[in-house]
Structure formats: C-alpha cells, structure tokens
Enzyme design. Sequence first.
Site: not given
Length: 489
Positions: A254-258
């Site tokens: 997801s976005k939290r991984h970059g």
Amino acid sequence: MSVRVRYAPSPTGLQHIGGIRTALFNYFFARSSGGSFILRIEDTDRERYHDEALEDLFETLRWLGIEWDEGPKKGGDYGPYIQSERHELYQEYTKKLIESGHAYYCFCSSERLETLRQEQQKNKASRVGYDGHCRSIPFEEAKQRIAAGEHPVVRFKVPAEGKTSFDDVLLGTVTRKNRDIPPDPVILKSDGFPTYHLANVVDDHLMKITHILRAQEWIPSGALHVLLYRAFGWEPPVYCHLPMVMGKDGQKLSKRHGATAVREFRKAGYLPEALINYVSLIGWSYDGEREFFTKEELEKLFSLEKINKAPGVFDYRKLEWFNGQYIRRMNDTKLVERMLPFLEKAGLVSDPPEASQVELVKQMVPLVKERMKFIPDAGEICRFAFEEPSGYTAEELIAKKMDAASTIIAMEAGRTIIEAMKRADDDAVEEMFREKSEELGFKLGQMLSPLRVAITGSTVSPPLFGSIRLIGIDKALDRIDRGIELLKK
C-alpha cells in the site's frame, strides 16, 4: 477453445503495482496461449471516477508496451468496452433475473438500512446484511410503486442455505456457505447503474471471457458470481486467483510502503523493461533460478502452472538492482538517447543537442554505465564533463583522517602523477599512485579522494582516470590547482 482474458480496472485511482501485475499476467497468458487480451473499463462507480485515472491507465500501458487486442480506442466485436456505455445491457439482464425470480425490487430507505445495521451490530446477529424485507413484494405492486415515482434498487436473491463452490487453477475447489455470502446484494442501483458484481458477470459472459485472472482479494466474491452465472444459466469462466503482492513487512502493499503508483516509478527513472521483468516475478517463476526475461520471452514462456500460491513480496531494493542491471545491458546508443532528455532538463545540453554534445555523451557512457541506477541520475553524474565543478567546500576536499596541510601534500603529489598521464597508460599511473601513497604514508583512497572532488565536484563519480582523460589532462590540472588554492585559503 481460444483463450480470452481481460484486464478490467476501475478508473478511480492511479495504476499501482498490484493492478499492473494482474494486467501483465493476463497479457502474458493471452500471448503465450495465442489468445486475446481485452481491456475493459469498469467505470460504474461514478462518485469515485475521474478522468485522470483513466488517462493514467492508458499512459501506463503504453509506457510498458502492453497492447490490448480489443478495448477502448481499438474496438472489437464485443464492445463497447466501457461499462458506462453498456447501460441498456445491464437493464436488460437485470430484467431477466427479475422475471426468472432470481432478483427483486427493493424500496427500503437509507434510514431503514442504517437502523437495521445498527440493530444487527447491537444484537450481534449471526448473519449481517440485508434482511429480505422487500423479497415478498409482488411484482405488480413493485411496478405500480415505480410508476408512482419511487426509485428502487434491484437485489439478487442469495440462498440462505447450502453451499456454493467453484474451481480455481491455483487453489483447487473453493467452497463457501451461502449464509456467509452477503445476503441479497444490490445489483442495480436506483440511478440505473449496475454494481460491480452484475456488470462484471454480464460483461465477462458477453465478451466470451474464458479465464479470469484476478487478485485473491476477490475470492469472497467468487461464490456470488457463480450464483449469478447459474441464475442466468451460463457456464462460469475458469478462475485463477493470483497471490497477493505484499510489502516486506508481510502486509498488503500500500501507500505506506512508498511509491506504489506506476507513475511514481516512471518519474523516478525506472525503466519499463526492468519493471515488467521484476513485477512478473512477484508470484511467478519459470524455473526457480532464472531472473532475467524480456517482454518478448515472457510472451512465450508464461504459464498458469508456474504461478505460486504464496503471496509475493515487493522489494524496492531488488527492483532498483534490476533497473541498474537493465541500464548496464542496454545498447550504448540507446542509453545515449535516453540520457539526453535528462541532460537537457539539467541544462547541460541544448535542445536539440549539438553534435559535439552528443559525442561527449557517447564518450561518457562507458564511464557512467556501471554506476547508474537510474537514467535521471545522468544529470548529476555527467555534470563535471560539461561545466566546472562549483559549490564544494574545503572540508569536502579533505580526506578522512587528514587535515588541510596533509591534503595539500597529497593533491600536489597527485598533480605531478596526473601530468604524467600524457605519457603513461592508466595501469602505470595507478601504480605510481600506489607507490607515492606508500612513500608519503597515506592510503591510496586518501590521495585519490581530494583529486576526485576537485576534478568532478563529487566524492562519488565515474572512474577517476577515465574522467580525467574525458575532460582532458590540462583541464583536470587546472581544477586541481583551484582545489589546492581553496585549501590554502
């Protein structure tokens, strides 16, 4: 049976790694099977739809070199390929479900549905969802209410008892109790637009889709879709639910991984060849050993049997490594072509580039190729060849565990050796540096580091001797002199 597969994204957000992996698997399966790859736009979610997402889809597939055989901008025998243009079809097939007794009109207000939801939560009901309140409304009564101005939704009748099963290429037989399927889901909204479930099934059947390759997050919808196929009297396609794409922390990517949007990888300078190769290996393996595949090779070698059941892990460092490898494998002429736009952007070459500038870039390629991870890096890596280094400080010239005075000694000794490059080859020059550093009591790196900063403006650069010969020995000596003067001040 000719294979027909589809990639059917919803244009509600930018194309991300998980979606593109699904597109690639469908595309490569179609090509390796001699079948057709269909692009379909599922834009029934009008509240979240936006044009930018649709354009991003087309642009991403173009950048990757993924051509669809049928779909928007291309046409085909089973169009239109945009769901919002298939409005009448969904109305027609919804009517068939109502007439066969598999669906019904529901007039419940949003307030009643919210109250129902709260009561079910409060009472911890065993089956959460719609309670079938309108199931028993006679068809004629429903028609009269519609004629009077009410705007119902249409719900599909899900059996409360029994089980529903379907076969999956990877997972075998998947079975779900009917009571665990969300009860009587809406298949046609009050505005006349279908929900995903109805449109998906109708389109896949009418477009003669033979295999559905989609992420495992859609497994819970499989049983409902099979029930819809049965209600229509149709044969479901072959299912293949693909392993999830996970981050290194074991959670869904997801976005939290970059940056997971493909657009961001493109801006960062990743090559489409590297992205295709790496993403295709997330959940698929040819023989467990081979890593490098061209798009053309994957079009021939891909098979469903080699897809893994276990989730695949997306590793940014591994993708970065792949990108560097593809730069090194690239033809020098092609690399020059890809570097020039970034050198123009950095203000180092004109637009269009002059012949002398292109020739200089050609000479630089053998020096920078082994060190580049991303082609946009070309601007900074090559800058010293086009303009005098500026902006570095005296502190940056001083090597580790040395002071200004000892650095000056090292640079002056190095200057003498570099002057000898006019008469000696690089191997001989390197040996001179080794001998002089031992004589002065310095490490080789302590002698070379300040020279590298003075000549290129950076502690990290292409091979030093090659860089010197590229800009010319006299120019390199002038830069060293300026560095020494900076230290003396």
